[in-house]
Design an enzyme around this catalytic site. Structure first.
Site, short mmCIF file in Angstrom:
data_model
loop_
_atom_site.label_atom_id
_atom_site.label_comp_id
_atom_site.label_asym_id
_atom_site.label_seq_id
_atom_site.Cartn_x
_atom_site.Cartn_y
_atom_site.Cartn_z
N SER A 79 -37.85 25.07 69.80
CA SER A 79 -36.76 25.37 68.86
C SER A 79 -36.32 24.15 68.05
O SER A 79 -35.40 24.25 67.25
CB SER A 79 -35.57 25.96 69.62
OG SER A 79 -35.10 25.05 70.58
N THR A 199 -30.85 24.64 68.37
CA THR A 199 -30.61 23.35 67.75
C THR A 199 -30.18 22.27 68.72
O THR A 199 -29.44 22.55 69.66
CB THR A 199 -29.43 23.56 66.77
OG1 THR A 199 -29.67 24.73 66.04
CG2 THR A 199 -29.22 22.38 65.89
N THR A 217 -33.42 21.25 63.96
CA THR A 217 -33.90 22.51 64.53
C THR A 217 -35.13 23.00 63.77
O THR A 217 -35.36 22.61 62.61
CB THR A 217 -32.79 23.59 64.42
OG1 THR A 217 -33.21 24.76 65.11
CG2 THR A 217 -32.51 23.96 62.97
N ARG A 227 -36.08 30.91 54.94
CA ARG A 227 -34.75 31.01 55.56
C ARG A 227 -34.25 29.63 55.99
O ARG A 227 -34.98 28.84 56.59
CB ARG A 227 -34.83 31.95 56.78
CG ARG A 227 -33.50 32.14 57.52
CD ARG A 227 -33.33 31.21 58.70
NE ARG A 227 -32.11 31.49 59.46
CZ ARG A 227 -31.65 30.73 60.44
NH1 ARG A 227 -32.30 29.66 60.80
NH2 ARG A 227 -30.55 31.06 61.08
N THR A 250 -24.63 25.22 67.39
CA THR A 250 -25.93 25.75 67.79
C THR A 250 -25.81 27.27 67.80
O THR A 250 -24.71 27.81 67.88
CB THR A 250 -26.32 25.20 69.19
OG1 THR A 250 -27.60 25.72 69.56
CG2 THR A 250 -25.30 25.58 70.25
N GLY A 251 -26.92 27.94 67.69
CA GLY A 251 -26.89 29.40 67.70
C GLY A 251 -27.28 29.98 66.35
O GLY A 251 -27.92 29.31 65.54
N1 GLY Z 1 -28.62 27.01 64.48
C1 GLY Z 1 -29.95 26.99 64.03
C2 GLY Z 1 -30.28 28.01 63.05
O1 GLY Z 1 -29.63 29.02 62.94
O2 GLY Z 1 -31.25 27.80 62.34
#
Ligand code: GLY
Length: 342
Positions: A79, A199, A217, A227, A250-251
């Site tokens: 990730s 992340t 990330t 994206r 994060t998330g």
């Molecule tokens: N928090 C990382 C992402 O949504 O790409």
């Protein structure tokens, strides 16, 4: 007002860390002197690399760059960085940003073929008049700066991507990696659980009391090509104000961007909230506007100018790593609004 009760828990024994309860059941964790904090358990190793800089009197900015490079180069980490899972077309594209104590910042988004986006982000900050470079332009700049062009899709990531393609119908989905992360190792994860990290966000305070942050990330697994999440967006995935503190997230980045999450956390700390209360309020802002966000994960981590640390997540399972002069390997669970069975 804080009501410190001294050290709690075996993991804190012998540490400079102080934990106690503030009036509303809030936990305050305080780090002394130079310190660094990071999201998730891979933050422990990242913190140790950052500590090698801070412990010699180095600058917080150098510390967070050195730390962020650790998960970026970890072939087991799907990730962040070079072994990140690709988008739905099989391209590994990376996002990162960095910010120093002077308010300088740099960022790259949708960067392909470069293993250390955090270092390219720093070059954007230091070598260009811009804050953010994306896609082909970010790659061109990285090559001009001497970064190595590499194929980042690892054999393991390719296997996972091909497994996802079999029944995913090419549909991007928030947290879709929950069902896929670890499929090839037999260690499937729950949202926010041990196999659903994303992340790394890092915040450091150096011996001069200056704060810097980094965030990097590979973004959402199997995302649409192009994206971009919150991580490279200053104010969303990361924000530092040297008078107040810093925050990172994060998330699922879309929810963080919609609420300018890390800037919000710092501004709430400026108004007097503790780091934990500020992170909680930012999470609750997301949930108030969009209650269905309870089914995805977002976590915030923050430190204020005094070295007080706090975190909050939508779902249980979030963790964060802390490091100061007394203890370099502490990992704490993040408090959460919803408890999820793991
Ligand atoms: N928090 C990382 C992402 O949504 O790409």
């Amino acid at each position: 007002m804080l009501n410190r009760r001294g050290l709690i828990g075996a993991s804190l024994a012998g540490s400079a860390l102080l934990s106690g309860k503030a009036s509303a059941g809030e936990t305050i964790t305080k780090l002394d002197g130079p310190c660094v904090i990071s999201t998730w358990d891979f933050g422990v190793a990242a913190n140790q690399a950052a500590w090698a800089v801070l412990s010699k009197g180095g600058r917080a900015l150098d510390a967070v760059e050195a730390g962020a490079r650790i998960p970026e180069q970890d072939l087991k980490n799907h990730s962040v960085g070079r072994a990140g899972y690709p988008d739905r077309d099989g391209h590994v594209s990376l996002d990162a940003c960095i910010m120093d104590e002077l308010g300088n910042c740099g960022s790259v988004a949708a960067l392909e073929h470069i293993a250390h986006p955090i270092s390219v982000a720093r070059r954007v900050m230091e070598k260009t008049p811009h804050v953010m470079l994306v896609g082909a332009g970010a790659l061109q700049f990285a090559i001009e700066q001497g970064f190595q062009y590499e194929e980042l899709l690892t054999p393991e990531s390719k296997v996972a991507w091909e497994a996802w393609k079999k029944d995913a119908k090419y549909a991007p989905k928030a947290n879709s990696e929950v069902g896929d992360y670890g499929k090839t190792t037999g260690q499937l994860g729950t949202p926010g659980g041990a196999n659903n990290h994303d992340t790394i966000g890092m915040l450091a305070i150096d011996a001069k009391g200056n704060i810097a942050g980094a965030c990097t990330t590979s973004g959402m697994a199997w995302k649409m090509r192009g994206r971009v999440g919150d991580s490279p967006i200053i104010g969303a995935g990361l924000y530092v104000d040297n008078e107040v503190g810093g925050a990172t997230s994060t998330g699922v980045g879309e929810e963080v961007i919609r609420n300018v999450g890390s800037f919000l956390v710092v501004e709430l700390m400026r108004q007097g909230r503790s780091p934990e209360a500020a992170c909680r309020e930012a999470v609750e802002r997301i949930l108030k506007k969009k209650p269905q966000a309870k089914d995805i994960q977002v976590g915030f981590l923050a430190v204020n100018k005094k070295g007080e640390v706090g975190a909050w997540a939508i779902q249980s399972g979030f963790s964060y790593a802390l490091c100061d002069g007394k203890k370099q390997d502490l990992l704490l669970p993040g408090k959460a609004t919803y408890q999820v069975a793991s």
